[in-house]
Scaffold this motif. Structure first.
Motif, PDB file in Angstrom:
ATOM      1  N   LYS A   1       5.003   3.193  -3.284  1.00  0.00           N
ATOM      2  CA  LYS A   1       5.225   1.804  -2.491  1.00  0.00           C
ATOM      3  C   LYS A   1       3.803   1.452  -2.013  1.00  0.00           C
ATOM      4  O   LYS A   1       2.834   2.127  -2.275  1.00  0.00           O
ATOM      5  CB  LYS A   1       5.967   2.494  -1.337  1.00  0.00           C
ATOM      6  CG  LYS A   1       7.274   2.807  -1.221  1.00  0.00           C
ATOM      7  CD  LYS A   1       7.786   3.485  -0.220  1.00  0.00           C
ATOM      8  CE  LYS A   1       9.250   4.199  -0.490  1.00  0.00           C
ATOM      9  NZ  LYS A   1       9.598   5.059   0.594  1.00  0.00           N
ATOM     10  N   ARG A   2       3.854   0.200  -1.555  1.00  0.00           N
ATOM     11  CA  ARG A   2       2.522  -0.579  -1.270  1.00  0.00           C
ATOM     12  C   ARG A   2       2.443  -0.888   0.376  1.00  0.00           C
ATOM     13  O   ARG A   2       3.664  -1.342   0.745  1.00  0.00           O
ATOM     14  CB  ARG A   2       2.361  -1.773  -1.839  1.00  0.00           C
ATOM     15  CG  ARG A   2       2.311  -1.374  -3.452  1.00  0.00           C
ATOM     16  CD  ARG A   2       0.891  -1.469  -3.968  1.00  0.00           C
ATOM     17  NE  ARG A   2       0.983  -0.901  -5.540  1.00  0.00           N
ATOM     18  CZ  ARG A   2      -0.326  -0.858  -6.305  1.00  0.00           C
ATOM     19  NH1 ARG A   2      -1.541  -1.442  -5.434  1.00  0.00           N
ATOM     20  NH2 ARG A   2      -0.367  -0.663  -7.459  1.00  0.00           N
ATOM     21  N   THR A   3       1.306  -1.029   0.959  1.00  0.00           N
ATOM     22  CA  THR A   3       1.326  -1.275   2.277  1.00  0.00           C
ATOM     23  C   THR A   3       1.135  -3.102   2.241  1.00  0.00           C
ATOM     24  O   THR A   3       1.235  -3.346   0.968  1.00  0.00           O
ATOM     25  CB  THR A   3      -0.086  -1.024   2.910  1.00  0.00           C
ATOM     26  OG1 THR A   3      -1.169  -1.404   2.007  1.00  0.00           O
ATOM     27  CG2 THR A   3      -0.149   0.657   3.082  1.00  0.00           C
ATOM     28  N   GLU A   4       1.408  -3.594   3.240  1.00  0.00           N
ATOM     29  CA  GLU A   4       1.079  -5.063   3.100  1.00  0.00           C
ATOM     30  C   GLU A   4      -0.236  -5.361   2.514  1.00  0.00           C
ATOM     31  O   GLU A   4      -0.481  -6.516   1.734  1.00  0.00           O
ATOM     32  CB  GLU A   4       1.340  -5.613   4.531  1.00  0.00           C
ATOM     33  CG  GLU A   4       2.558  -5.490   5.014  1.00  0.00           C
ATOM     34  CD  GLU A   4       2.874  -6.167   6.323  1.00  0.00           C
ATOM     35  OE1 GLU A   4       1.956  -6.851   6.913  1.00  0.00           O
ATOM     36  OE2 GLU A   4       3.745  -5.868   7.382  1.00  0.00           O
ATOM     37  N   SER A   5      -1.309  -4.690   2.853  1.00  0.00           N
ATOM     38  CA  SER A   5      -2.390  -5.115   2.120  1.00  0.00           C
ATOM     39  C   SER A   5      -2.658  -4.681   0.696  1.00  0.00           C
ATOM     40  O   SER A   5      -3.830  -4.627   0.120  1.00  0.00           O
ATOM     41  CB  SER A   5      -3.721  -4.660   2.933  1.00  0.00           C
ATOM     42  OG  SER A   5      -3.599  -3.305   3.233  1.00  0.00           O
TER      43      SER A   5
ATOM     44  N   ILE B   1       1.267   3.800  -1.101  1.00  0.00           N
ATOM     45  CA  ILE B   1       1.437   4.768  -0.090  1.00  0.00           C
ATOM     46  C   ILE B   1       2.226   5.887  -1.088  1.00  0.00           C
ATOM     47  O   ILE B   1       3.248   5.448  -1.617  1.00  0.00           O
ATOM     48  CB  ILE B   1       2.439   4.146   0.953  1.00  0.00           C
ATOM     49  CG1 ILE B   1       1.813   3.350   1.595  1.00  0.00           C
ATOM     50  CG2 ILE B   1       3.006   5.268   1.992  1.00  0.00           C
ATOM     51  CD1 ILE B   1       2.282   2.344   2.594  1.00  0.00           C
TER      52      ILE B   1
ATOM     53  N   TYR C   1      -2.375  -1.350  -0.474  1.00  0.00           N
ATOM     54  CA  TYR C   1      -2.731   0.123  -1.005  1.00  0.00           C
ATOM     55  C   TYR C   1      -1.282   0.733  -1.314  1.00  0.00           C
ATOM     56  O   TYR C   1      -0.506   0.786  -0.546  1.00  0.00           O
ATOM     57  CB  TYR C   1      -3.155   0.669   0.259  1.00  0.00           C
ATOM     58  CG  TYR C   1      -4.919   0.216   0.745  1.00  0.00           C
ATOM     59  CD1 TYR C   1      -5.871   0.523  -0.135  1.00  0.00           C
ATOM     60  CD2 TYR C   1      -4.762  -0.612   1.733  1.00  0.00           C
ATOM     61  CE1 TYR C   1      -6.981   0.181   0.204  1.00  0.00           C
ATOM     62  CE2 TYR C   1      -6.366  -1.308   2.150  1.00  0.00           C
ATOM     63  CZ  TYR C   1      -7.341  -0.728   1.269  1.00  0.00           C
ATOM     64  OH  TYR C   1      -8.274  -1.344   1.718  1.00  0.00           O
TER      65      TYR C   1
ATOM     66  N   MET D   1      -2.626   5.293   8.455  1.00  0.00           N
ATOM     67  CA  MET D   1      -1.597   5.831   7.722  1.00  0.00           C
ATOM     68  C   MET D   1      -1.489   6.923   8.313  1.00  0.00           C
ATOM     69  O   MET D   1      -1.788   8.073   8.377  1.00  0.00           O
ATOM     70  CB  MET D   1      -1.930   5.768   6.340  1.00  0.00           C
ATOM     71  CG  MET D   1      -0.705   6.047   5.619  1.00  0.00           C
ATOM     72  SD  MET D   1       0.494   4.796   5.451  1.00  0.00           S
ATOM     73  CE  MET D   1      -0.250   3.483   5.325  1.00  0.00           C
TER      74      MET D   1
ATOM     75  N   ASP E   1       4.635   8.148   7.523  1.00  0.00           N
ATOM     76  CA  ASP E   1       4.536   7.045   6.822  1.00  0.00           C
ATOM     77  C   ASP E   1       4.581   7.404   5.034  1.00  0.00           C
ATOM     78  O   ASP E   1       4.875   6.576   4.343  1.00  0.00           O
ATOM     79  CB  ASP E   1       3.954   5.944   7.204  1.00  0.00           C
ATOM     80  CG  ASP E   1       4.385   5.461   8.631  1.00  0.00           C
ATOM     81  OD1 ASP E   1       5.476   5.457   8.806  1.00  0.00           O
ATOM     82  OD2 ASP E   1       3.226   4.870   9.050  1.00  0.00           O
TER      83      ASP E   1
ATOM     84  N   LEU F   1      -2.129   7.790   1.765  1.00  0.00           N
ATOM     85  CA  LEU F   1      -2.811   7.032   1.108  1.00  0.00           C
ATOM     86  C   LEU F   1      -3.218   7.816  -0.304  1.00  0.00           C
ATOM     87  O   LEU F   1      -3.155   9.009  -0.133  1.00  0.00           O
ATOM     88  CB  LEU F   1      -4.146   6.372   1.552  1.00  0.00           C
ATOM     89  CG  LEU F   1      -3.821   5.214   2.507  1.00  0.00           C
ATOM     90  CD1 LEU F   1      -5.292   4.553   3.169  1.00  0.00           C
ATOM     91  CD2 LEU F   1      -3.134   4.047   1.949  1.00  0.00           C
TER      92      LEU F   1
END
Length: 146
Positions: free
Chosen positions: A36-40, A44, A42, A1, A5, A8
């Motif tokens: 916001k969230r990552t695709e997995s 952000i 987490y 990350m 962007d 975390l």
């Protein structure tokens, strides 16, 4: 990350000096916008989250509760500067502190007076304590207080 962007939660935690657990707690309370969230999955966080957390830290130095901080944030989100609300809140905290200080000073006077009486009764610590002074189930000096 990358910083571009966002960060975390651990990185944000390091940047502002607040634990990840506290950041999540603030999010649950609505003090911090949901991240916001990552695709997995987490979280952000961005600069606006960092700014909000720094605001919360500073607001706490005014003696404000998390509920009061949330009220200020809500007032601002609705488009009104919350300065008048802050003034009212800080004045209330000052009044509460003044009252508590008065109570503490009064308590200190009372305890000092009791200590003087104990010191008078037990002036010689090397002498055995007279039984008439220390009569009681546990400590007559306490039990004899009206």
């Amino acid at each position: 990350m990358t910083d571009r962007d966002g960060w975390l939660i651990g990185k944000l935690s390091d940047r502002v000096g607040i634990s990840a657990h506290t950041i999540r707690y603030y999010e649950r309370l609505g003090l911090l916008e949901p991240s916001k969230r990552t695709e997995s999955g987490y979280r952000i966080y961005g600069e606006e989250n960092e700014e909000r957390l720094r605001f919360i830290q500073k607001a706490k130095r005014f003696g404000l509760s998390l509920d009061e901080i949330k009220q200020l944030i809500t007032v601002r989100i609705k488009g009104t500067p919350p300065c008048a609300s802050l003034k009212t809140m800080v004045k209330q905290h000052l009044d509460d502190l003044d009252r508590k200080i008065e109570e503490m000073v009064s308590l200190r006077r009372e305890i000092a007076s009791r200590y003087k009486e104990i010191d008078r009764l037990l002036a010689d610590v090397s002498a055995p304590t007279p039984k008439q002074i220390c009569r009681g189930k546990i400590c007559g000096l306490i039990e004899s207080i009206n």
